[in-house]
Design an enzyme around this catalytic site. Structure first.
Site, PDB file in Angstrom:
ATOM      1  N   GLU A  98      -5.384  -4.039  -3.089  1.00 39.38           N
ATOM      2  CA  GLU A  98      -4.540  -2.848  -3.075  1.00 39.38           C
ATOM      3  C   GLU A  98      -3.166  -3.244  -2.539  1.00 39.38           C
ATOM      4  O   GLU A  98      -3.116  -3.849  -1.465  1.00 39.38           O
ATOM      5  CB  GLU A  98      -5.185  -1.769  -2.198  1.00 39.38           C
ATOM      6  CG  GLU A  98      -4.493  -0.440  -2.328  1.00 39.38           C
ATOM      7  CD  GLU A  98      -5.252   0.690  -1.610  1.00 39.38           C
ATOM      8  OE1 GLU A  98      -6.457   0.877  -1.879  1.00 39.38           O
ATOM      9  OE2 GLU A  98      -4.615   1.345  -0.786  1.00 39.38           O
ATOM     10  N   HIS A 143      -3.637   5.462  -3.979  1.00 42.20           N
ATOM     11  CA  HIS A 143      -4.089   5.808  -2.625  1.00 42.20           C
ATOM     12  C   HIS A 143      -3.350   7.049  -2.098  1.00 42.20           C
ATOM     13  O   HIS A 143      -2.638   6.992  -1.089  1.00 42.20           O
ATOM     14  CB  HIS A 143      -3.913   4.613  -1.677  1.00 42.20           C
ATOM     15  CG  HIS A 143      -4.813   4.677  -0.479  1.00 42.20           C
ATOM     16  ND1 HIS A 143      -5.263   3.560   0.176  1.00 42.20           N
ATOM     17  CD2 HIS A 143      -5.359   5.736   0.201  1.00 42.20           C
ATOM     18  CE1 HIS A 143      -6.031   3.922   1.203  1.00 42.20           C
ATOM     19  NE2 HIS A 143      -6.107   5.239   1.222  1.00 42.20           N
TER      20      HIS A 143
HETATM   21  C1  DGY Z   1      -7.052   7.293   5.647  1.00 46.91           C
HETATM   22  O1  DGY Z   1      -6.625   8.167   6.420  1.00 46.91           O
HETATM   23  O2  DGY Z   1      -7.810   6.407   6.021  1.00 46.91           O
HETATM   24  C2  DGY Z   1      -6.630   7.406   4.216  1.00 46.91           C
HETATM   25  O3  DGY Z   1      -7.065   6.361   3.443  1.00 46.91           O
HETATM   26  C3  DGY Z   1      -5.135   7.606   4.098  1.00 46.91           C
HETATM   27  O4  DGY Z   1      -4.909   8.902   4.478  1.00 46.91           O
END
Ligand code: DGY
Length: 333
Positions: free
Chosen positions: A268, A287
């Site tokens: 990613e 994401h």
């Molecule tokens: C998290 O909070 O872990 C998410 O992936 C991003 O908000």
């Protein structure tokens, strides 16, 4: 009195930063891209607190470079798989995070991805934009019904339960699997706890909501994908590495599962020439599970509240390494 020094590794919503600016001497990394690790080391040196993002590698070395005055790492996310929690606890550093405030927004996106995959919404939009829409056709872009289908939820925490509530509105049957078995009663939701194999074999949709740990890395691999229905849709809004990407690519290419709808990937970001993106039965978004204005602002408020609480000698609202609060050697005067 000297103000505590804080590094914020990216710009977060302005309103959340205000109380931080008043109480601390704040340095913010202004680039769109995360600070490279070497830069991060430079920036954290001498700081009392850090507001970190999931894109920052926060390891033992970084904590040592920061120095013994570092009291708190406050993650602007619920997931903390980028942070070495044990190293933080060993050094009496409190790690804050932001559960709760992004639950519903992330569940909204997970359900949106599920719908998009089931009814081929992204393919349809691309078809129209490409000028291919010439008529109504009985066999055009046929997908699968969501109503009445079976949804398997892997990881029945806050977000998993929020997705189950949405599924109930669509008359779906819900199966769930939690690594640590737990009974969950959600009013008006018909949810049954099963083992992972039963979930994978019986579900039309499988949605991942488990945190990434050494135990859950590649939890969905070749073997697990082979158990799924050939029409099944896999939705992932948790962490990319919970799924083995190579195995997923093969399963989708060979039609061993129907579709994948991913908010998170491994690697990613997913490079634009990644083989996964050549497949018609994949939707990938960058994401954005918690990316609503409200959720991101509340995450900022909570990350700042966690950080300021520690710097002011108080118990922070959400701690990812609660053991640190119990260690007598970590109690500060
Ligand atoms: C998290 O909070 O872990 C998410 O992936 C991003 O908000």
């Amino acid at each position: 009195m000297k103000k505590p020094r804080v590094f914020v590794s990216r710009r977060i919503p302005e309103a959340s930063l205000r109380p931080l600016m008043q109480e601390c001497d704040v340095e913010i990394w202004e680039d769109e891209l995360p600070p490279p690790y070497e830069k991060l080391l430079e920036k954290v040196e001498g700081k009392d607190g850090i507001i970190s993002l999931l894109t920052d590698r926060i390891d033992a070395h970084l904590m040592d470079v920061a120095g013994p005055q570092l009291k708190v790492i406050s993650q602007y996310a619920v997931g903390v798989d980028n942070i070495d929690l044990k190293a933080a606890t060993d050094r009496c550093i409190v790690v804050g995070h932001t559960p709760g405030v992004l639950t519903e927004s992330t569940a909204d996106l997970a359900f949106g991805l599920l719908m998009a995959a089931a009814r081929r919404i992204v393919e349809g939009a691309e078809y129209v934009k490409a000028g291919k829409w010439r008529t109504w056709h009985p066999l055009l872009l046929l997908g699968n019904d969501v109503h009445g289908a079976t949804l398997g939820i892997v990881g029945m925490g806050r977000i998993g339960q929020a997705v189950a509530r949405r599924a109930a509105g669509f008359g779906m049957k819900v199966l769930y699997y939690n690594r640590t078995p737990k009974r969950v009663e959600i009013p008006n939701v018909d949810a049954r706890q099963v083992d992972l194999e039963t979930l994978l074999r019986e579900s039309d949709f499988v949605s991942i909501h488990t945190p990434l740990t050494e135990e859950t890395r590649h939890m969905i691999g070749r073997r697990e994908l082979a158990m799924m229905k050939p029409t099944a849709v896999l939705v992932n809004t948790a962490r990319g590495a919970v799924v083995d990407t190579d195995a997923l690519y093969e399963a989708l290419k060979d039609g061993r599962i129907g579709y994948a709808a991913l908010d998170v990937t491994d690697p990613e970001p997913l490079p634009s020439d990644h083989p996964l993106l050549t497949l018609p039965n994949v939707v990938v978004v960058p994401h954005i599970g918690s990316a609503s204005t409200t959720a991101r602002t509340r995450m900022g408020d909570l990350a700042v509240a966690n950080l300021l609480a520690v710097l002011n000698g108080k118990r922070p609202p959400h701690v990812a390494n609660p053991d640190v609060l119990e260690r007598p050697e970590c109690r500060r005067a």
